[in-house]
Design a protein around this motif. Structure first.
Motif, PDB file in Angstrom:
ATOM      1  N   ALA A 194      -5.499  -8.633   9.789  1.00 24.94           N
ATOM      2  CA  ALA A 194      -5.915  -7.040   9.675  1.00 24.94           C
ATOM      3  C   ALA A 194      -5.211  -6.281  10.355  1.00 24.94           C
ATOM      4  O   ALA A 194      -4.565  -5.151  10.021  1.00 24.94           O
ATOM      5  N   LEU A 200      -5.844  -4.115  -2.601  1.00 27.59           N
ATOM      6  CA  LEU A 200      -5.734  -4.956  -1.256  1.00 27.59           C
ATOM      7  C   LEU A 200      -5.531  -6.329  -1.705  1.00 27.59           C
ATOM      8  O   LEU A 200      -5.876  -6.949  -0.651  1.00 27.59           O
ATOM      9  N   ASP A 226     -13.708  -5.779   2.796  1.00 23.71           N
ATOM     10  CA  ASP A 226     -14.450  -6.690   4.103  1.00 23.71           C
ATOM     11  C   ASP A 226     -15.340  -7.464   3.874  1.00 23.71           C
ATOM     12  O   ASP A 226     -15.537  -8.673   4.401  1.00 23.71           O
ATOM     13  N   ALA A 235       0.974  -0.947   6.918  1.00 26.29           N
ATOM     14  CA  ALA A 235       0.692   0.134   6.139  1.00 26.29           C
ATOM     15  C   ALA A 235       0.908   1.413   6.716  1.00 26.29           C
ATOM     16  O   ALA A 235       1.306   2.220   5.945  1.00 26.29           O
ATOM     17  N   ILE A 283       0.672  -1.190  -0.055  1.00 23.05           N
ATOM     18  CA  ILE A 283       0.154  -0.106   0.035  1.00 23.05           C
ATOM     19  C   ILE A 283       0.718   1.255  -0.022  1.00 23.05           C
ATOM     20  O   ILE A 283       1.644   1.369   0.929  1.00 23.05           O
ATOM     21  N   THR A 317      -2.435   5.999  -1.745  1.00 23.35           N
ATOM     22  CA  THR A 317      -3.640   4.931  -1.915  1.00 23.35           C
ATOM     23  C   THR A 317      -4.031   4.881  -0.497  1.00 23.35           C
ATOM     24  O   THR A 317      -5.346   5.104  -0.090  1.00 23.35           O
ATOM     25  N   ARG A 318      -3.207   5.007   0.485  1.00 23.85           N
ATOM     26  CA  ARG A 318      -3.528   4.922   1.835  1.00 23.85           C
ATOM     27  C   ARG A 318      -4.445   6.166   2.443  1.00 23.85           C
ATOM     28  O   ARG A 318      -5.397   6.020   3.034  1.00 23.85           O
ATOM     29  N   LEU A 348      -8.699   1.419   5.547  1.00 25.08           N
ATOM     30  CA  LEU A 348      -7.859   0.606   4.571  1.00 25.08           C
ATOM     31  C   LEU A 348      -8.605  -0.809   4.256  1.00 25.08           C
ATOM     32  O   LEU A 348      -8.443  -1.243   3.009  1.00 25.08           O
ATOM     33  N   ILE A 349      -9.019  -1.376   5.075  1.00 20.19           N
ATOM     34  CA  ILE A 349      -9.626  -2.761   4.861  1.00 20.19           C
ATOM     35  C   ILE A 349     -11.040  -2.885   4.509  1.00 20.19           C
ATOM     36  O   ILE A 349     -11.542  -3.919   4.225  1.00 20.19           O
ATOM     37  N   TYR A 384      -3.362  -8.289   0.933  1.00 10.60           N
ATOM     38  CA  TYR A 384      -3.869  -8.353   2.227  1.00 10.60           C
ATOM     39  C   TYR A 384      -5.053  -9.429   2.079  1.00 10.60           C
ATOM     40  O   TYR A 384      -5.179 -10.609   2.869  1.00 10.60           O
ATOM     41  N   ALA A 385      -5.966  -9.463   1.013  1.00  9.93           N
ATOM     42  CA  ALA A 385      -6.948 -10.327   0.816  1.00  9.93           C
ATOM     43  C   ALA A 385      -6.515 -11.626   0.806  1.00  9.93           C
ATOM     44  O   ALA A 385      -6.918 -12.761   1.291  1.00  9.93           O
TER      45      ALA A 385
END
Ligand code: ASP
Length: 434
Positions: free
Chosen positions: A327, A233, A390, A334, A109, A113-114, A385-386, A236-237
């Protein structure tokens, strides 16, 4: 022609739901058509499942506990159940932590983007923080206090009060064991019959499952945020999903080792409940089906399933705890934070507790994540962010939550000699391992 198995029908419903959802996003007004004409059927389907959750817990637990006929058996089973539940949850958090440290998805990230995500989703973050604050503002023993309702009828008005209903049902069941059999007979027969009726209702509702999941997924697709966010993401996913898959393999392994049942036996038996958990994102809504699958297809005797599963749906959320660990560390990464070993150990404890405290409804894991972030000193704004991914992750973690409950039900049943062979009569395959 051979009849299509239920899980295939549900799977087809899901695939068509996604395809129709995608199709309708391509033309103007398509989203509204799905929302007005398809989505309500999904809602009706979920409502019909939720509708029977509380009566099911009441009837099944009262029947289950009173069938035990002996308080010592109950405490033995209760101890095992809670012990295994906590054990699997700790395994799940540890897997999550290990993976997220290894993959380091927070690195992907970038700064802009963050900032963009925090900006876009800050409204939602506030909402979650507010919900979590209500939970945090209470004393350390509040959770225990909440288990005992002051009025059973008002407790039964909300599906969120499952633990209270469980408490009442177990208490009632114990008292039923303690009175002379002759006097308790009528009450027991009543709950036995009541339980049968509810299970039949589950059967009937399941006939609509393929259509229900079709409607749910079509609505979800037209309402989902843009694909670009998903890409940012991605790692992360992937980390969460990979961890969840690992967790499912662990269940399969544990079941195979301890009950000698083949992986296919377990996965086939539980798959309709998994698909439903995926489509509804709610272990509570899936509970009636989990119960039916575990008793009729996995061979767990009713008195074990009706005790272990309602408790599991409420407190055993391995998928949720794994996700919370990933998470939390992802957000820290991040934001460029380095979490030391003791903080990470603390995350194991807080994520375990947070998952126990999460309600079995969509998005609950994210609310409780606020507590984990707070403990580790990770900025809560990171929830933004998440947020975008989700819901799909919620669908996957709910699937794992339900699978975990079923696996533990089998282990407990095996340990108390209540695991039968449901297919012995109707299937040619021998699913028993040598
Ligand atoms: N949706 C999950 C469940 O019902 C809870 C969560 O992780 O949000 O099991």
């Amino acid at each position: 022609m051979k009849k299509l198995a239920l899980y295939w029908k549900i799977l087809l419903g899901m695939v068509f739901g996604v395809l129709i959802g995608l199709l309708f996003t391509y033309f103007e007004g398509g989203k509204e058509i799905i929302q007005d004409w398809i989505k309500p059927f999904g809602k009706i389907f979920i409502n019909s499942l939720k509708l029977i959750a509380i009566p099911l817990i009441l009837a099944a637990l009262i029947k289950g506990v009173s069938d035990l006929k002996d308080i010592s058996k109950l405490s033995q089973m209760g101890g095992k159940t809670i012990g295994i539940y906590i054990g699997t949850t700790i395994i799940a958090v540890t897997i999550g932590l290990t993976l997220v440290n290894f993959v380091n998805p927070g690195q992907s990230i970038n700064e802009s983007t963050r900032l963009e995500m925090v900006e876009n989703y800050s409204g939602n973050t506030e909402k979650y923080k507010a919900e979590a604050k209500i939970q945090k503002d209470t004393g350390p023993l509040q959770a225990l206090e909440d288990i005992v309702p002051e009025n059973i009828f008002s407790a039964a008005t909300s599906n969120r009060n499952m633990l209270q209903i469980i408490f009442f049902a177990v208490f009632f069941g114990i008292a039923l064991i303690l009175i002379p059999e002759e006097k308790g007979k009528t009450v027991k027969n009543f709950f036995d019959g009541f339980n049968e009726v509810i299970l039949k209702m589950v059967d009937l509702i399941m006939l609509a499952a393929p259509y229900g999941v079709f409607a749910l997924l079509a609505a979800l697709i037209v309402e989902s945020p843009s694909l670009d966010l998903f890409k940012a993401l991605g790692w992360y996913a992937i980390t969460v999903v990979f961890g969840l898959l690992l967790m499912i393999s662990i269940y399969v392994l544990i079941v195979a080792v301890f009950t000698k049942k083949k992986p296919m036996f377990f996965m086939r038996g539980i798959s309709p409940a998994q698909l439903l958990a995926f489509s509804t994102s709610s272990s509570a809504a899936t509970l009636p089906v989990t119960m039916e699958r575990v008793t009729e297809h996995l061979g767990v005797e009713e008195e074990v399933a009706s005790f272990v599963l309602p408790i599991g749906a409420t407190i055993n959320m391995d998928g949720t705890s794994l996700y919370q660990a990933v998470a939390a560390v992802f957000i820290a990464q991040a934001f460029g934070m380095d979490l030391d070993f003791s903080t990470q150990l603390g995350i194991i404890a807080t994520a375990t507790l947070a998952s126990i405290g999460s309600a079995a409804v969509p998005g609950a894991g994210m609310v409780m994540l606020v507590g984990v972030l707070g403990y580790a000193g990770i900025p809560e704004a990171g929830l933004a962010l998440i947020f975008a991914v989700d819901r799909p992750l919620d669908m996957c973690r709910t699937m794992v939550n339900v699978t975990g409950d079923a696996a533990v039900a089998m282990l407990v049943a095996k340990s108390v000699g209540k695991l039968g062979d449901p297919y012995a009569k109707s299937w040619d395959d021998n699913y028993e391992m040598p």
